[in-house]
Design a protein around this motif. Sequence first.
Motif, PDB file in Angstrom:
ATOM      1  N   VAL A 194      -0.971   7.102   8.584  1.00  0.00           N
ATOM      2  CA  VAL A 194      -0.137   6.292   8.090  1.00  0.00           C
ATOM      3  C   VAL A 194       1.538   7.370   7.606  1.00  0.00           C
ATOM      4  O   VAL A 194       1.638   8.151   7.696  1.00  0.00           O
ATOM      5  CB  VAL A 194      -0.322   6.001   6.453  1.00  0.00           C
ATOM      6  CG1 VAL A 194      -0.284   5.544   5.485  1.00  0.00           C
ATOM      7  CG2 VAL A 194      -2.053   5.880   6.174  1.00  0.00           C
ATOM      8  N   HIS A 195       1.879   5.874   8.721  1.00  0.00           N
ATOM      9  CA  HIS A 195       4.213   6.545   8.554  1.00  0.00           C
ATOM     10  C   HIS A 195       4.458   5.850   6.996  1.00  0.00           C
ATOM     11  O   HIS A 195       4.220   4.431   6.934  1.00  0.00           O
ATOM     12  CB  HIS A 195       4.246   6.002  10.079  1.00  0.00           C
ATOM     13  CG  HIS A 195       3.664   6.413  11.392  1.00  0.00           C
ATOM     14  ND1 HIS A 195       4.254   7.129  11.678  1.00  0.00           N
ATOM     15  CD2 HIS A 195       2.650   6.674  11.525  1.00  0.00           C
ATOM     16  CE1 HIS A 195       3.975   7.902  12.462  1.00  0.00           C
ATOM     17  NE2 HIS A 195       2.383   7.225  12.622  1.00  0.00           N
ATOM     18  N   ASN A 196       4.844   6.592   6.735  1.00  0.00           N
ATOM     19  CA  ASN A 196       5.568   5.609   5.486  1.00  0.00           C
ATOM     20  C   ASN A 196       8.208   5.838   5.391  1.00  0.00           C
ATOM     21  O   ASN A 196       7.455   6.767   5.492  1.00  0.00           O
ATOM     22  CB  ASN A 196       5.794   6.933   4.292  1.00  0.00           C
ATOM     23  CG  ASN A 196       5.651   6.521   2.842  1.00  0.00           C
ATOM     24  OD1 ASN A 196       6.449   5.322   2.257  1.00  0.00           O
ATOM     25  ND2 ASN A 196       6.035   6.779   1.293  1.00  0.00           N
ATOM     26  N   GLU A 197       7.418   4.400   5.324  1.00  0.00           N
ATOM     27  CA  GLU A 197       8.826   3.937   5.508  1.00  0.00           C
ATOM     28  C   GLU A 197       9.551   3.163   4.455  1.00  0.00           C
ATOM     29  O   GLU A 197      10.448   2.753   3.991  1.00  0.00           O
ATOM     30  CB  GLU A 197       9.147   2.761   6.894  1.00  0.00           C
ATOM     31  CG  GLU A 197       8.548   3.924   7.972  1.00  0.00           C
ATOM     32  CD  GLU A 197       9.145   2.740   9.318  1.00  0.00           C
ATOM     33  OE1 GLU A 197       9.900   1.817   8.749  1.00  0.00           O
ATOM     34  OE2 GLU A 197       9.175   3.269  10.150  1.00  0.00           O
ATOM     35  N   ALA A 198       8.557   3.707   3.133  1.00  0.00           N
ATOM     36  CA  ALA A 198       9.153   3.072   1.550  1.00  0.00           C
ATOM     37  C   ALA A 198       9.696   3.790   1.339  1.00  0.00           C
ATOM     38  O   ALA A 198      10.163   4.854   1.354  1.00  0.00           O
ATOM     39  CB  ALA A 198       7.440   2.858   1.144  1.00  0.00           C
ATOM     40  N   SER A 199      10.368   3.451   0.431  1.00  0.00           N
ATOM     41  CA  SER A 199      11.664   4.155  -0.838  1.00  0.00           C
ATOM     42  C   SER A 199      10.608   5.343  -1.708  1.00  0.00           C
ATOM     43  O   SER A 199      11.373   6.085  -2.726  1.00  0.00           O
ATOM     44  CB  SER A 199      12.112   3.243  -1.543  1.00  0.00           C
ATOM     45  OG  SER A 199      11.922   2.557  -2.426  1.00  0.00           O
ATOM     46  N   TYR A 200       8.903   5.977  -1.566  1.00  0.00           N
ATOM     47  CA  TYR A 200       8.804   6.144  -2.596  1.00  0.00           C
ATOM     48  C   TYR A 200       7.487   6.776  -1.992  1.00  0.00           C
ATOM     49  O   TYR A 200       6.846   6.006  -1.033  1.00  0.00           O
ATOM     50  CB  TYR A 200       8.591   5.490  -3.706  1.00  0.00           C
ATOM     51  CG  TYR A 200       7.694   3.563  -4.261  1.00  0.00           C
ATOM     52  CD1 TYR A 200       6.217   3.971  -3.501  1.00  0.00           C
ATOM     53  CD2 TYR A 200       8.981   3.243  -4.201  1.00  0.00           C
ATOM     54  CE1 TYR A 200       5.794   2.165  -3.465  1.00  0.00           C
ATOM     55  CE2 TYR A 200       8.183   1.577  -3.656  1.00  0.00           C
ATOM     56  CZ  TYR A 200       6.985   1.166  -3.573  1.00  0.00           C
ATOM     57  OH  TYR A 200       6.736  -0.118  -3.210  1.00  0.00           O
ATOM     58  N   GLY A 201       6.555   7.320  -2.601  1.00  0.00           N
ATOM     59  CA  GLY A 201       5.836   7.777  -2.106  1.00  0.00           C
ATOM     60  C   GLY A 201       4.368   7.051  -2.540  1.00  0.00           C
ATOM     61  O   GLY A 201       3.954   6.067  -2.552  1.00  0.00           O
ATOM     62  N   VAL A 202       3.578   6.835  -1.496  1.00  0.00           N
ATOM     63  CA  VAL A 202       2.247   6.734  -0.854  1.00  0.00           C
ATOM     64  C   VAL A 202       0.825   6.718  -0.661  1.00  0.00           C
ATOM     65  O   VAL A 202       1.190   8.104  -0.090  1.00  0.00           O
ATOM     66  CB  VAL A 202       2.373   4.973  -0.035  1.00  0.00           C
ATOM     67  CG1 VAL A 202       2.233   5.686   1.395  1.00  0.00           C
ATOM     68  CG2 VAL A 202       1.608   3.753  -0.357  1.00  0.00           C
ATOM     69  N   THR A 203      -0.377   7.015  -0.953  1.00  0.00           N
ATOM     70  CA  THR A 203      -1.372   7.233  -0.251  1.00  0.00           C
ATOM     71  C   THR A 203      -2.425   6.177   0.045  1.00  0.00           C
ATOM     72  O   THR A 203      -2.220   4.886  -0.505  1.00  0.00           O
ATOM     73  CB  THR A 203      -3.036   8.157  -1.531  1.00  0.00           C
ATOM     74  OG1 THR A 203      -2.844   7.146  -2.053  1.00  0.00           O
ATOM     75  CG2 THR A 203      -1.653   9.313  -1.756  1.00  0.00           C
ATOM     76  N   ILE A 204      -3.336   6.363   0.351  1.00  0.00           N
ATOM     77  CA  ILE A 204      -4.320   5.225   1.217  1.00  0.00           C
ATOM     78  C   ILE A 204      -5.864   5.909   0.780  1.00  0.00           C
ATOM     79  O   ILE A 204      -5.916   7.313   1.343  1.00  0.00           O
ATOM     80  CB  ILE A 204      -4.352   5.142   2.578  1.00  0.00           C
ATOM     81  CG1 ILE A 204      -3.079   4.564   3.172  1.00  0.00           C
ATOM     82  CG2 ILE A 204      -5.132   3.874   3.145  1.00  0.00           C
ATOM     83  CD1 ILE A 204      -2.050   3.218   2.416  1.00  0.00           C
ATOM     84  N   HIS A 205      -6.668   4.998   0.084  1.00  0.00           N
ATOM     85  CA  HIS A 205      -7.727   5.431  -0.042  1.00  0.00           C
ATOM     86  C   HIS A 205      -9.129   4.248   0.884  1.00  0.00           C
ATOM     87  O   HIS A 205      -8.934   3.189   1.087  1.00  0.00           O
ATOM     88  CB  HIS A 205      -8.662   4.729  -1.490  1.00  0.00           C
ATOM     89  CG  HIS A 205      -9.670   4.672  -1.774  1.00  0.00           C
ATOM     90  ND1 HIS A 205     -10.424   6.239  -1.430  1.00  0.00           N
ATOM     91  CD2 HIS A 205     -10.658   4.078  -2.254  1.00  0.00           C
ATOM     92  CE1 HIS A 205     -11.398   5.684  -2.381  1.00  0.00           C
ATOM     93  NE2 HIS A 205     -11.878   4.724  -2.691  1.00  0.00           N
ATOM     94  N   TRP A 206     -10.125   4.653   1.553  1.00  0.00           N
ATOM     95  CA  TRP A 206     -10.897   4.507   2.027  1.00  0.00           C
ATOM     96  C   TRP A 206     -12.254   3.701   1.394  1.00  0.00           C
ATOM     97  O   TRP A 206     -13.379   4.815   1.074  1.00  0.00           O
ATOM     98  CB  TRP A 206     -11.622   5.274   3.398  1.00  0.00           C
ATOM     99  CG  TRP A 206      -9.964   5.741   3.854  1.00  0.00           C
ATOM    100  CD1 TRP A 206      -9.224   7.066   3.528  1.00  0.00           C
ATOM    101  CD2 TRP A 206      -9.030   5.400   4.524  1.00  0.00           C
ATOM    102  NE1 TRP A 206      -8.515   7.033   4.380  1.00  0.00           N
ATOM    103  CE2 TRP A 206      -8.153   5.873   4.194  1.00  0.00           C
ATOM    104  CE3 TRP A 206      -8.708   3.656   4.860  1.00  0.00           C
ATOM    105  CZ2 TRP A 206      -6.895   5.941   5.526  1.00  0.00           C
ATOM    106  CZ3 TRP A 206      -7.415   3.656   5.974  1.00  0.00           C
ATOM    107  CH2 TRP A 206      -6.644   4.694   5.695  1.00  0.00           C
ATOM    108  N   HIS A 207     -11.977   2.789   0.701  1.00  0.00           N
ATOM    109  CA  HIS A 207     -12.709   2.196  -0.531  1.00  0.00           C
ATOM    110  C   HIS A 207     -13.969   1.645   0.162  1.00  0.00           C
ATOM    111  O   HIS A 207     -14.147   0.943   0.158  1.00  0.00           O
ATOM    112  CB  HIS A 207     -12.355   1.153  -1.023  1.00  0.00           C
ATOM    113  CG  HIS A 207     -12.969   0.713  -2.494  1.00  0.00           C
ATOM    114  ND1 HIS A 207     -12.160   0.461  -3.812  1.00  0.00           N
ATOM    115  CD2 HIS A 207     -14.602  -0.003  -2.676  1.00  0.00           C
ATOM    116  CE1 HIS A 207     -13.447   0.695  -4.456  1.00  0.00           C
ATOM    117  NE2 HIS A 207     -14.716  -0.148  -4.005  1.00  0.00           N
ATOM    118  N   GLY A 208     -15.510   2.981  -0.371  1.00  0.00           N
ATOM    119  CA  GLY A 208     -17.270   2.937  -0.452  1.00  0.00           C
ATOM    120  C   GLY A 208     -16.749   3.886   0.983  1.00  0.00           C
ATOM    121  O   GLY A 208     -17.939   3.423   1.257  1.00  0.00           O
TER     122      GLY A 208
END
Length: 567
Positions: free
Chosen positions: A74-88
Motif C-alpha cells: 500500500v503506497h499512501n499518496e494521500a495527505s494524511y495517514g491511512v490503514t487497510i483492513h482485510w475484513h473477515g
Amino acid sequence: MGLKNMSLILGFLGFVFLQGLLVCTAYNVHHYSFIVKNTYFERLCSNKTMLTVNDGFPGPTIHVRKGDKAYVNVHNEASYGVTIHWHGVKQPRNPWSDGPENITQCPIKPGKNFTYEIIFSDEEGTLWWHAHSDWTRATVHGAIVILPEANTTYPFLEPAAEQVLILGEWYKGDVKEIIDNATATGADPTVSDAYTINGQPGFPNNCSNDTSYKLTVEYGKTYLLHLVNAVMNEEMFFGIAKHNFTVVARDGAYIKPVTTSYIMITPGQTMDILLTANQSPSHYYIAATPFFDSNAPYDSTNTSAILQYTGNYTLPSSIPYPTLPNVTDQDAADNFTTRIRSLASAEHPINVPKNITTQIFIAVSVNQILCANASCGGPNGNRLAASLNNVSFVTPSIDILQAYYRSLTGVFGSDFPSQPPYIFNFTGDVGNNTLYPSQGTKARLINYGEAVEIVFQGTNVGNAENHPMHLHGFSFYLVGTGYGNFNATSSPSTYNLNDPPEVNTIGVPKNGWATIRFLANNPGVWFMHCHLERHASWGMDTVLIVKNGTTAETSILPPPANLPTCS
C-alpha cells in the motif's frame, strides 16, 4: 500486468504443525500494489476529488483460492495517514497485518508504503477489504473473492460466470471533513447523498440514469454474485425485479441455500448469491433500499443498477423495479436473517463450542458525554457517544498491539468488564441512569484455547437500533437472537447449536440480544466494534487480546520489519 494491479502467483509447498500433526500445505502467493490517492469523480450533477485505491470506486478485487497468501503493498499518496483492513480474513497469528488504525498498527504516513501479508485459512466465498482510518472506508474499499482450493469445487453447480456487486454510499462533501466536523462539535455526522451499486447511484438519482451499472446476463444461465455491503451507516434491503435468487454463502462460509426475492444485509456483511437468468429477455432493475429502525438521521434514497439480458428484444417503456420491504420493516428483515444456517456438510463441517469456559455479557448503547455550558452539538448541548458495557472506547495514540507485544505501559487497560456495571431493564424505561458512560482504552484478555460465549444486549439507552457487531481475527457462530432482555435461564434453550451460521458480522436486534460463540485459537490483538461508522467513531468498540499458547505455533508471529512508526 502493471504496478497498480499486479497479481503474481507463485506456488509454495511447505509443512506446518497443526494441533501436533505434521501437515503438508500447498498454496499460491499473490502480489498486489495499491496506490492510495485522490481521484476526480462526477456524480449527482456535481464533482469532487476523493481518496481511492488505483483510481477506482470501488477499488480492485483481490482474487485468491482458499488457503492462499497475498502481499499487498500500500503506497499512501494521500495527505494524511491511512490503514487497510482485510475484513473477515482471520490472519492466523498475524495481527500485524489486520489493519485497524492505532489498534494493530499506526497509520501509513503520507509518502510512505507498507506491505500487508494476508494469510487466508479456511475462508471461502466473498470477503472484502477497506480502509480502517476514521471514515476513509467510504471510498477506499473493494472485494475479496476466495475460490475453492485447486481440484475442488463449489457445493453447488458451477456458475456460468461470477460478478462482484458492492453497495456503497456517496457523499457530495469531503468525507474526512464531515467526520472531523462532527467529532469537533459532538453532533451527528451529515448523512450521505446517495447509495451506489458498483460506484453508480443509478435511477432515480439526479444525473445518474445514463451511468447506471449494468450486469449483462444470458437467458438460461446461472451467475454467482459476490455481494458486499460497504455502506457506512445503514443496513440495506436488496432485490432484482421479477427474479428470485439463492443465497449460498455469507461472510466467507457456505450456508444451506436460501431462495428468496430479497435480502437484508448489514454494513460489513458479504453474501454469495446464485442468480438464474430465467425471465423474458429484457431489462430489470437491481435495487437496494435502506432498512433503518432508529430515530436517528439516515439517507432515505434508493440506488439501482440494471440487469440486462443479451439478445434482440424491444425494451419496455418502463423497466420493472423490485418490490422491497418498507424502510422500517423489522419483520421482513427477520424473515430473511433467521433463515441463515451453516451448510454443515461433511466437506464443510462446523465446530460449535459446547463447553463454554469464558462468558462475557455486553450491553450495547448510544450515549452522551456532558459538555460544559451545553456547548456541544448533540442532544441537550452534549456530545454524542456510544459504549460497550458503559465504557466509551478511546483510541490511543500508540497502537495496542505493539504496546501489548512490547509490554509498554500506559497505553491500554486490561480491565474491560465482563458484564455491565450494574444490571437494569435494558430494553425498558432506562431513564438517564446509564446515559453518561465512562471513557477509556480497555481490552479484555482471554487465554488461548478458551471456548468463548459473548451475549450482546441491545439497550434502550440513547437511541435504540440494530447494531452490526464485527469481530476481527475470527469467524464466530451466531447461536441465538431474541427481543427484549436476555434471560440467562430461558434464552439459552432457544440456541441453535446444530447448524448456526459461521460469520464475522452480526446484527444485534433493536432492543434485543444476540449470542455468539467461538474458540479463542488465534493469538493476537483483535478489534471488536459496531460497523455503523457513527457508532464506532463514538466509542462502541473494545479489544479482545488472545494470549499466546504454550508453543511457538500457537503464538503471535514476530512483527514485520517495516511496520509503520507511531511517532
